[in-house]
Design a protein around this motif. Structure first.
Motif: not given
Lengths: 219, 220
Positions: B62-86
Motif C-alpha cells: 500500500s501507498h496510502n494508509l489511512h487512519h479511522e478513529v472508532e469507538l469499539g464495543v467489547v462483548i461480555g455475553k454472547g448471543g444470536t438474534a439479540i433483541p435491541q432492548n437487551a
C-alpha cells in the motif's frame, strides 16, 4: 479449565478462517471471473463453524445458497512471512470444508463494491469434517474432493488443479496476516457449484480419507 | 494454564472483530459513498490487534494508509438474534480503536468487486486502547472521539452522529453472525480520514475517558 488446545477440535478455539477464492481455473471460468494473478483472500469468523450433527442454515436474506467443497489446511505452528520451503512444517493437518456462499448476495456485493461478509461469513457458512492428521494425507497437492446433493454428484476435482499451491498460500497469507495454531485455510473449490434448498442433503469427501453429510434448513 | 479469559486483555483471546462501515454520514460523504440503508459489515482477524508500545506497520503493498478513529464495543455475553432492548446487557465495555485502512487497495477492491481483506485485515490494522469497563461510559451514544497526526487534529466527532446505534448494531450483527464473549465491534468513523506516513505519530482519544499513541513504521 476444560479445553486445553486440542487440535482435534480446532473449531472450538481456533481464531480465524482464511479463505482463498478462485484457486481452480475451471471454477473461476464457470463464474465468469478472471483467473487471478494473486490469491483472492476473504475471511469467515469462527462463529461460521458447523460440524456434523448440526444443519446448514440458509441465511434469511438469501435466495441462492451455493455449496463449494474445499480442502482445508489446519495450522499447527504459527508464523509471519513463512518461507514457502518451510510452509509444510506449519501444518497440523487438514479438514474437508464447505465454503457455503450466498451467491445472490455475493453478486450484489461485487456490483456495488461492498465487502463479501454477508455472502460468506454468516452462521453455518463453514461446515467442517473431523480433523485429519497430517500423516493421513501424504500429498495434499494430489487428492480428489467431491460433493453430492441428494446423491447426485455436483463437484469433483483434484487439488492438483489448484492455481496457488498450499505452500505458496501459507507463505503469501502469512506475509499479510500472521498465522496462529488452530487457524484454518480454505484452499478453493473446483467447478460444479450449484444451489441448495431447504431439506437437501449434502455429502462430500476427500477420496479415501473422510466424508461428511449435512442437511440444509431454513431458519 | 496462564490466561483465563480476562476481559482486560480481550485482544489476547477474543476470536473476532466485526467492523461497521459508513456509520457516520459525513464520512460516507467525504469518500463519496452512498449513505447506507443497512450497516456495511466487514471483518478483521484477531491477528490485526496491536496495543500501545508496538507500532502500526504500513502493509508492503500500500501507498496510502489511512487512519479511522472508532469507538469499539467489547462483548461480555454472547448471543444470536439479540433483541435491541437487551443489547446493552451483552456489552462488557469499550475500547478506542483505529480501523487502519489501505485506501488505495480498498479503492481497487471496490472497482473490481473483490473482498476488502487486503485493505482492512492486515497485521496491525486494529490498534486498540486498554479495555474500558462499561461503567466508565454512561452513554456510549454521546461521546466525543478525536484523532491527531503529529499534533494536528484530523478527526473529531461525536458518537451521536452514528447512523446505526450500538443496540441496533449488536442486534443486526447477531442475527447473521453469533456474538461471543471477547468479540469487538468497531462502530464506524467520523469525517477527517487522511494519509499517514512512516514516522508519523498518531494520538487518539475518547474525551474524558482514554487516550492512546501509536507510531507508524514501514516494514523491515
Amino acid at each position: 479449565m476444560a479445553s486445553a488446545r486440542n487440535i482435534n477440535r480446532f473449531w472450538e478455539w481456533g481464531r480465524k478462517i482464511i479463505c482463498v477464492g478462485r484457486n481452480y481455473a475451471d471454477h473461476a471460468k464457470e463464474l465468469k471471473n478472471a483467473v487471478p494473478t494473486e490469491p483472492v483472500l476473504f475471511l469467515k469468523p469462527p462463529s461460521a463453524y458447523v460440524t456434523e450433527g448440526s444443519s446448514i442454515m440458509v441465511p434469511f436474506y438469501s435466495h441462492n445458497l451455493h455449496h463449494e467443497v474445499e480442502l482445508g489446511v489446519v495450522i499447527g505452528k504459527g508464523g509471519t512471512a513463512i518461507p514457502q520451503n518451510a510452509a509444510m512444517d506449519h501444518i497440523a493437518g487438514y479438514a474437508l470444508c464447505l465454503d457455503m456462499t450466498a451467491r445472490d448476495v455475493q453478486d450484489e456485493c461485487k456490483t456495488k463494491g461492498l465487502p463479501w461478509t454477508l455472502a460468506k461469513a454468516f452462521n453455518t457458512s463453514c461446515p467442517v469434517s473431523e480433523f485429519i492428521t497430517k500423516e493421513k494425507i501424504a500429498d495434499p497437492g494430489n487428492v480428489k474432493i467431491w460433493l453430492k446433493v441428494n446423491d447426485q454428484l455436483r463437484q469433483e476435482g483434484n487439488t492438483s488443479q489448484m492455481i496457488f499451491s498450499i505452500p505458496f498460500l501459507i507463505s503469501y497469507i502469512s506475509e499479510i496476516i500472521t498465522l496462529e495454531e488452530g487457524d484454518l485455510i480454505l484452499t478453493g473449490t473446483p467447478k460444479g457449484v450449484s444451489s441448495v434448498q431447504e431439506h437437501d442433503e449434502l455429502q462430500a469427501g476427500i477420496e479415501g480419507i473422510v466424508s461428511v453429510k449435512f442437511r440444509v434448513h431454513r431458519p
